[in-house]
Design a protein around this motif. Sequence first.
Motif, PDB file in Angstrom:
ATOM      1  N   LYS A  32       6.529  14.219  10.757  1.00 21.50           N
ATOM      2  CA  LYS A  32       6.528  13.046  11.639  1.00 21.50           C
ATOM      3  C   LYS A  32       5.590  11.988  11.055  1.00 21.50           C
ATOM      4  N   VAL A  33       6.087  10.754  11.028  1.00 19.00           N
ATOM      5  CA  VAL A  33       5.304   9.622  10.531  1.00 19.00           C
ATOM      6  C   VAL A  33       5.306   8.561  11.618  1.00 19.00           C
ATOM      7  N   LYS A  34       4.120   8.101  12.009  1.00 16.87           N
ATOM      8  CA  LYS A  34       4.064   7.034  13.009  1.00 16.87           C
ATOM      9  C   LYS A  34       2.875   6.127  12.728  1.00 16.87           C
ATOM     10  N   VAL A  35       2.987   4.897  13.220  1.00 18.33           N
ATOM     11  CA  VAL A  35       1.898   3.932  13.106  1.00 18.33           C
ATOM     12  C   VAL A  35       1.615   3.416  14.508  1.00 18.33           C
ATOM     13  N   GLU A  36       0.354   3.525  14.902  1.00 18.09           N
ATOM     14  CA  GLU A  36      -0.051   3.057  16.218  1.00 18.09           C
ATOM     15  C   GLU A  36      -1.455   2.491  16.108  1.00 18.09           C
ATOM     16  N   ASP A  37      -1.648   1.277  16.618  1.00 19.68           N
ATOM     17  CA  ASP A  37      -2.959   0.619  16.557  1.00 19.68           C
ATOM     18  C   ASP A  37      -3.506   0.559  15.138  1.00 19.68           C
ATOM     19  N   ASN A  38      -2.629   0.251  14.184  1.00 17.84           N
ATOM     20  CA  ASN A  38      -2.984   0.123  12.776  1.00 17.84           C
ATOM     21  C   ASN A  38      -3.514   1.425  12.159  1.00 17.84           C
ATOM     22  N   VAL A  39      -3.065   2.559  12.696  1.00 16.54           N
ATOM     23  CA  VAL A  39      -3.423   3.861  12.142  1.00 16.54           C
ATOM     24  C   VAL A  39      -2.136   4.588  11.768  1.00 16.54           C
ATOM     25  N   LEU A  40      -2.037   4.966  10.504  1.00 15.91           N
ATOM     26  CA  LEU A  40      -0.899   5.744  10.012  1.00 15.91           C
ATOM     27  C   LEU A  40      -1.187   7.222  10.268  1.00 15.91           C
ATOM     28  N   THR A  41      -0.252   7.908  10.931  1.00 15.67           N
ATOM     29  CA  THR A  41      -0.397   9.332  11.204  1.00 15.67           C
ATOM     30  C   THR A  41       0.791  10.067  10.600  1.00 15.67           C
ATOM     31  N   VAL A  42       0.512  11.074   9.784  1.00 15.45           N
ATOM     32  CA  VAL A  42       1.540  11.945   9.218  1.00 15.45           C
ATOM     33  C   VAL A  42       1.184  13.354   9.683  1.00 15.45           C
ATOM     34  N   SER A  43       2.162  14.030  10.319  1.00 20.50           N
ATOM     35  CA  SER A  43       1.881  15.349  10.870  1.00 20.50           C
ATOM     36  C   SER A  43       3.099  16.248  10.756  1.00 20.50           C
ATOM     37  N   SER A  44       2.861  17.542  10.902  1.00 25.05           N
ATOM     38  CA  SER A  44       3.941  18.522  10.872  1.00 25.05           C
ATOM     39  C   SER A  44       3.426  19.844  11.402  1.00 25.05           C
ATOM     40  N   GLU A  45       4.370  20.701  11.755  1.00 24.88           N
ATOM     41  CA  GLU A  45       4.027  22.053  12.168  1.00 24.88           C
ATOM     42  C   GLU A  45       4.982  23.015  11.487  1.00 24.88           C
ATOM     43  N   LYS A  96      -2.403  17.275  10.581  1.00 26.21           N
ATOM     44  CA  LYS A  96      -2.299  15.881  11.008  1.00 26.21           C
ATOM     45  C   LYS A  96      -3.274  15.089  10.158  1.00 26.21           C
ATOM     46  N   ARG A  97      -2.747  14.143   9.381  1.00 24.11           N
ATOM     47  CA  ARG A  97      -3.589  13.272   8.560  1.00 24.11           C
ATOM     48  C   ARG A  97      -3.479  11.868   9.131  1.00 24.11           C
ATOM     49  N   GLN A  98      -4.601  11.188   9.269  1.00 24.83           N
ATOM     50  CA  GLN A  98      -4.610   9.831   9.808  1.00 24.83           C
ATOM     51  C   GLN A  98      -5.383   8.913   8.876  1.00 24.83           C
ATOM     52  N   PHE A  99      -4.857   7.679   8.738  1.00 23.43           N
ATOM     53  CA  PHE A  99      -5.466   6.686   7.864  1.00 23.43           C
ATOM     54  C   PHE A  99      -5.480   5.342   8.567  1.00 23.43           C
ATOM     55  N   SER A 100      -6.634   4.691   8.567  1.00 19.24           N
ATOM     56  CA  SER A 100      -6.715   3.325   9.082  1.00 19.24           C
ATOM     57  C   SER A 100      -6.083   2.401   8.065  1.00 19.24           C
ATOM     58  N   TYR A 152       0.884  -1.164   0.000  1.00 22.42           N
ATOM     59  CA  TYR A 152       0.000   0.000   0.000  1.00 22.42           C
ATOM     60  C   TYR A 152       0.922   1.214   0.000  1.00 22.42           C
ATOM     61  N   VAL A 153       0.617   2.201  -0.829  1.00 18.47           N
ATOM     62  CA  VAL A 153       1.488   3.370  -0.965  1.00 18.47           C
ATOM     63  C   VAL A 153       0.683   4.637  -0.669  1.00 18.47           C
ATOM     64  N   PHE A 154       1.267   5.500   0.173  1.00 14.64           N
ATOM     65  CA  PHE A 154       0.698   6.804   0.496  1.00 14.64           C
ATOM     66  C   PHE A 154       1.697   7.840   0.005  1.00 14.64           C
ATOM     67  N   GLU A 155       1.323   8.637  -0.978  1.00 13.60           N
ATOM     68  CA  GLU A 155       2.210   9.669  -1.518  1.00 13.60           C
ATOM     69  C   GLU A 155       1.650  11.036  -1.135  1.00 13.60           C
ATOM     70  N   PHE A 156       2.392  11.758  -0.308  1.00 15.86           N
ATOM     71  CA  PHE A 156       1.987  13.081   0.156  1.00 15.86           C
ATOM     72  C   PHE A 156       2.710  14.156  -0.633  1.00 15.86           C
ATOM     73  N   CYS A 205      -2.027  -5.454   6.783  1.00 13.27           N
ATOM     74  CA  CYS A 205      -0.824  -4.628   6.691  1.00 13.27           C
ATOM     75  C   CYS A 205       0.234  -5.134   7.682  1.00 13.27           C
ATOM     76  N   GLU A 206       1.449  -5.314   7.194  1.00 12.12           N
ATOM     77  CA  GLU A 206       2.558  -5.746   8.043  1.00 12.12           C
ATOM     78  C   GLU A 206       3.282  -4.511   8.548  1.00 12.12           C
ATOM     79  N   VAL A 207       2.893  -4.063   9.732  1.00  7.72           N
ATOM     80  CA  VAL A 207       3.360  -2.800  10.298  1.00  7.72           C
ATOM     81  C   VAL A 207       4.873  -2.743  10.425  1.00  7.72           C
ATOM     82  N   GLU A 208       5.498  -3.843  10.754  1.00 10.46           N
ATOM     83  CA  GLU A 208       6.954  -3.859  10.941  1.00 10.46           C
ATOM     84  C   GLU A 208       7.725  -3.615   9.642  1.00 10.46           C
TER      85      GLU A 208
END
Length: 128
Positions: A71-84, A108-112, A56-60, A117-120
């Motif tokens: 900042k890019v993080k994945v927690e509880d199968n939710v991808l979060t991309v954020s910045s200030e 802050k953008r979040q995607f389930s 799966y590809v997310f192009e910002f 998805c293999e998070v690792e």
Amino acid sequence: MALIERRGNRDDFFKTFREMQRDIDSVFNNFLTGRQPQPGASLIPSVDVYETDDEYVFEFELPGFKKDDVKVKVEDNVLTVSSEVKEEKKEDKGKNYHIVERRYGSFKRQFSLPEDCEVEKIDAKFEN
């Protein structure tokens, strides 16, 4: 009884209502977040999401952003991309700015992510 005549095609007729709904949503979003709209710029980046045979590809689109500020993080199968983006204070002697249209604020953008998805194996790249 008044009769309202609709001219033009059906798509043009409903386009006006879609634009009005977008404008109303923008007003409420700005009110709820306490942010003032910035002229000519939206801080929410555009994203394309697609799937290949392997991934799966997310192009910002992040014009003007620095790699270290995103900042890019994945927690509880939710991808979060954020910045200030901080407001730049311009204090140039001899210059009286009349218009400054620099963007600042945060997003802050979040995607389930899909269950399979293999998070690792998630990888992020920053280009240009």
